[in-house]
Design a protein around this motif. Structure first.
Motif, PDB file in Angstrom:
ATOM      1  N   TRP A   1      11.439 -16.163 -51.318  1.00 40.38           N
ATOM      2  CA  TRP A   1      10.939 -15.620 -52.583  1.00 40.38           C
ATOM      3  C   TRP A   1      10.637 -14.136 -52.450  1.00 40.38           C
ATOM      4  O   TRP A   1      10.108 -13.689 -51.429  1.00 40.38           O
ATOM      5  CB  TRP A   1       9.678 -16.366 -53.020  1.00 40.38           C
ATOM      6  CG  TRP A   1       9.940 -17.816 -53.291  1.00 40.38           C
ATOM      7  CD1 TRP A   1       9.692 -18.865 -52.452  1.00 40.38           C
ATOM      8  CD2 TRP A   1      10.535 -18.381 -54.464  1.00 40.38           C
ATOM      9  NE1 TRP A   1      10.091 -20.050 -53.028  1.00 40.38           N
ATOM     10  CE2 TRP A   1      10.610 -19.787 -54.266  1.00 40.38           C
ATOM     11  CE3 TRP A   1      11.008 -17.846 -55.662  1.00 40.38           C
ATOM     12  CZ2 TRP A   1      11.140 -20.647 -55.220  1.00 40.38           C
ATOM     13  CZ3 TRP A   1      11.539 -18.704 -56.613  1.00 40.38           C
ATOM     14  CH2 TRP A   1      11.601 -20.082 -56.389  1.00 40.38           C
ATOM     15  N   HIS A   2      10.991 -13.391 -53.479  1.00 44.22           N
ATOM     16  CA  HIS A   2      10.608 -11.986 -53.542  1.00 44.22           C
ATOM     17  C   HIS A   2       9.208 -11.930 -54.145  1.00 44.22           C
ATOM     18  O   HIS A   2       9.006 -12.256 -55.312  1.00 44.22           O
ATOM     19  CB  HIS A   2      11.586 -11.194 -54.411  1.00 44.22           C
ATOM     20  CG  HIS A   2      11.190  -9.758 -54.578  1.00 44.22           C
ATOM     21  ND1 HIS A   2      11.338  -8.826 -53.579  1.00 44.22           N
ATOM     22  CD2 HIS A   2      10.631  -9.101 -55.627  1.00 44.22           C
ATOM     23  CE1 HIS A   2      10.894  -7.662 -53.999  1.00 44.22           C
ATOM     24  NE2 HIS A   2      10.460  -7.798 -55.234  1.00 44.22           N
ATOM     25  N   GLY A   3       8.240 -11.552 -53.343  1.00 42.07           N
ATOM     26  CA  GLY A   3       6.858 -11.619 -53.800  1.00 42.07           C
ATOM     27  C   GLY A   3       6.315 -13.023 -53.583  1.00 42.07           C
ATOM     28  O   GLY A   3       6.605 -13.674 -52.582  1.00 42.07           O
TER      29      GLY A   3
ATOM     30  N   LYS B   1       1.935 -19.873 -55.850  1.00 43.79           N
ATOM     31  CA  LYS B   1       1.090 -18.683 -55.831  1.00 43.79           C
ATOM     32  C   LYS B   1       1.133 -17.964 -57.175  1.00 43.79           C
ATOM     33  O   LYS B   1       0.115 -17.430 -57.645  1.00 43.79           O
ATOM     34  CB  LYS B   1       1.552 -17.748 -54.713  1.00 43.79           C
ATOM     35  CG  LYS B   1       0.733 -16.468 -54.584  1.00 43.79           C
ATOM     36  CD  LYS B   1      -0.711 -16.739 -54.200  1.00 43.79           C
ATOM     37  CE  LYS B   1      -1.463 -15.443 -53.952  1.00 43.79           C
ATOM     38  NZ  LYS B   1      -2.891 -15.673 -53.625  1.00 43.79           N
ATOM     39  N   ARG B   2       2.298 -17.954 -57.824  1.00 46.97           N
ATOM     40  CA  ARG B   2       2.405 -17.328 -59.150  1.00 46.97           C
ATOM     41  C   ARG B   2       1.477 -18.023 -60.147  1.00 46.97           C
ATOM     42  O   ARG B   2       0.842 -17.376 -60.982  1.00 46.97           O
ATOM     43  CB  ARG B   2       3.846 -17.402 -59.650  1.00 46.97           C
ATOM     44  CG  ARG B   2       4.828 -16.533 -58.892  1.00 46.97           C
ATOM     45  CD  ARG B   2       4.792 -15.106 -59.354  1.00 46.97           C
ATOM     46  NE  ARG B   2       5.744 -14.278 -58.617  1.00 46.97           N
ATOM     47  CZ  ARG B   2       5.952 -13.001 -58.842  1.00 46.97           C
ATOM     48  NH1 ARG B   2       5.274 -12.381 -59.797  1.00 46.97           N
ATOM     49  NH2 ARG B   2       6.813 -12.309 -58.122  1.00 46.97           N
ATOM     50  N   CYS B   3       1.416 -19.345 -60.055  1.00 44.90           N
ATOM     51  CA  CYS B   3       0.513 -20.091 -60.942  1.00 44.90           C
ATOM     52  C   CYS B   3      -0.946 -19.747 -60.651  1.00 44.90           C
ATOM     53  O   CYS B   3      -1.756 -19.563 -61.568  1.00 44.90           O
ATOM     54  CB  CYS B   3       0.750 -21.591 -60.780  1.00 44.90           C
ATOM     55  SG  CYS B   3       2.334 -22.165 -61.445  1.00 44.90           S
ATOM     56  N   ALA B   4      -1.274 -19.659 -59.368  1.00 45.07           N
ATOM     57  CA  ALA B   4      -2.647 -19.319 -58.988  1.00 45.07           C
ATOM     58  C   ALA B   4      -3.016 -17.924 -59.480  1.00 45.07           C
ATOM     59  O   ALA B   4      -4.147 -17.687 -59.940  1.00 45.07           O
ATOM     60  CB  ALA B   4      -2.801 -19.415 -57.475  1.00 45.07           C
TER      61      ALA B   4
ATOM     62  N   SER C   1       3.122 -20.866 -68.320  1.00 43.77           N
ATOM     63  CA  SER C   1       4.484 -20.466 -67.956  1.00 43.77           C
ATOM     64  C   SER C   1       4.459 -19.113 -67.250  1.00 43.77           C
ATOM     65  O   SER C   1       3.843 -18.161 -67.748  1.00 43.77           O
ATOM     66  CB  SER C   1       5.374 -20.377 -69.200  1.00 43.77           C
ATOM     67  OG  SER C   1       5.528 -21.652 -69.795  1.00 43.77           O
ATOM     68  N   VAL C   2       5.122 -19.047 -66.100  1.00 39.41           N
ATOM     69  CA  VAL C   2       5.212 -17.797 -65.347  1.00 39.41           C
ATOM     70  C   VAL C   2       6.644 -17.648 -64.826  1.00 39.41           C
ATOM     71  O   VAL C   2       7.487 -18.522 -65.025  1.00 39.41           O
ATOM     72  CB  VAL C   2       4.213 -17.762 -64.166  1.00 39.41           C
ATOM     73  CG1 VAL C   2       2.776 -17.790 -64.669  1.00 39.41           C
ATOM     74  CG2 VAL C   2       4.465 -18.918 -63.201  1.00 39.41           C
ATOM     75  N   LYS C   3       6.897 -16.544 -64.144  1.00 40.73           N
ATOM     76  CA  LYS C   3       8.199 -16.286 -63.535  1.00 40.73           C
ATOM     77  C   LYS C   3       8.038 -16.111 -62.028  1.00 40.73           C
ATOM     78  O   LYS C   3       7.038 -15.579 -61.556  1.00 40.73           O
ATOM     79  CB  LYS C   3       8.836 -15.021 -64.121  1.00 40.73           C
ATOM     80  CG  LYS C   3       9.021 -15.031 -65.629  1.00 40.73           C
ATOM     81  CD  LYS C   3      10.062 -16.043 -66.065  1.00 40.73           C
ATOM     82  CE  LYS C   3      10.301 -15.946 -67.577  1.00 40.73           C
ATOM     83  NZ  LYS C   3      11.267 -16.975 -68.035  1.00 40.73           N
TER      84      LYS C   3
ATOM     85  N   SER D   1      12.181 -19.604 -64.139  1.00 43.68           N
ATOM     86  CA  SER D   1      11.038 -20.039 -64.947  1.00 43.68           C
ATOM     87  C   SER D   1      10.214 -21.064 -64.173  1.00 43.68           C
ATOM     88  O   SER D   1      10.765 -21.960 -63.529  1.00 43.68           O
ATOM     89  CB  SER D   1      11.520 -20.659 -66.262  1.00 43.68           C
ATOM     90  OG  SER D   1      12.193 -19.703 -67.048  1.00 43.68           O
ATOM     91  N   VAL D   2       8.901 -20.915 -64.256  1.00 43.45           N
ATOM     92  CA  VAL D   2       7.982 -21.818 -63.561  1.00 43.45           C
ATOM     93  C   VAL D   2       6.993 -22.385 -64.572  1.00 43.45           C
ATOM     94  O   VAL D   2       6.408 -21.638 -65.366  1.00 43.45           O
ATOM     95  CB  VAL D   2       7.213 -21.083 -62.446  1.00 43.45           C
ATOM     96  CG1 VAL D   2       6.214 -22.026 -61.768  1.00 43.45           C
ATOM     97  CG2 VAL D   2       8.177 -20.490 -61.426  1.00 43.45           C
ATOM     98  N   THR D   3       6.830 -23.706 -64.550  1.00 36.67           N
ATOM     99  CA  THR D   3       5.821 -24.366 -65.375  1.00 36.67           C
ATOM    100  C   THR D   3       4.644 -24.753 -64.495  1.00 36.67           C
ATOM    101  O   THR D   3       4.798 -25.518 -63.539  1.00 36.67           O
ATOM    102  CB  THR D   3       6.392 -25.627 -66.052  1.00 36.67           C
ATOM    103  OG1 THR D   3       7.472 -25.246 -66.908  1.00 36.67           O
ATOM    104  CG2 THR D   3       5.321 -26.332 -66.876  1.00 36.67           C
TER     105      THR D   3
END
Length: 218
Positions: A134-136, A141-144, A166-168, A206-208
């Protein structure tokens, strides 16, 4: 006399070594390859699902994901593309082993058996989630981070976790292309008589972020 001869020999040797360092014995990749590109080539409507409970986000429930990718390489005049390697990590090299890292190689008939200056392929890269670089931050972790942001705006943890977010996230890919001279491209090419060039791509996914109450999706 002996000392003088030795000194002259040493100077000549130094001159030869210095000349060798100044003039590379192999061509640089930019001299043999005009362009390399890896990019999105299609749409995967599926999102990666991250499960949650009352305390926060617990795990990535999605087990694999397919990335539709376009792979492109163009050699300069007199050269041919002989191989490519796609990988989800930094430092992809066609001639190097990858260990447990994910990669896919293309050579011989897959790239035209050394007959093409330009090679363009579509490839659906299906990767297990644990193999993705993953880049970043990764999806969990994106959800957190999203929860942290919303709590900073005044929402409680329970409010954030009571509904889906919803995040990326960004999967990282590299493509290494290998070129050889035309007279070596169909057979006889190897590390010592080829050059390579790489491109990288950050693939948006896309991340749910799941709610603490509800069905876990895969």
């Amino acid at each position: 006399m002996f000392k003088q001869t030795a000194l002259i020999a040493a100077c000549l040797t130094t001159g030869i070594v210095a000349t060798g360092l100044a003039v590379p014995s192999v061509a640089h990749a930019k001299d043999w390859i005009e362009k390399v590109e890896v990019k999105r080539d299609g749409i995967n409507p599926k999102s990666i699902y991250v499960a949650a409970n009352g305390n926060g986000y617990t795990q990535i429930k999605t087990t694999s994901y397919t990335f539709p990718l376009g792979l492109y390489a163009k050699a300069k005049s007199g050269k041919r593309i002989v191989a490519m390697k796609l990988g989800s990590f930094k430092g992809v090299r066609y001639f190097e082993a990858d260990g447990a890292l994910w990669s896919k190689s293309f050579a011989h008939r897959a790239v035209g058996s050394g007959s093409k200056r330009t090679v363009s392929l579509h490839y659906n890269a299906k990767l297990p989630l644990h193999a993705i670089k993953w880049h970043g931050s990764d999806p969990k972790k994106r959800c957190a981070l999203r929860m942290q942001y919303l709590m900073g705006k005044g929402q409680s943890k329970q409010q954030v976790l009571s509904k889906q977010q919803s995040v990326k996230a960004y999967a990282y890919f590299e493509l290494d292309a290998v070129a050889a001279r035309k007279n070596k491209a169909k057979k006889g090419w190897k590390l010592s008589n080829t050059t390579s060039q790489r491109d990288s791509y950050k693939y948006e996914v896309s991340v749910t972020c799941g709610a603490s109450i509800g069905l876990n999706k895969k």
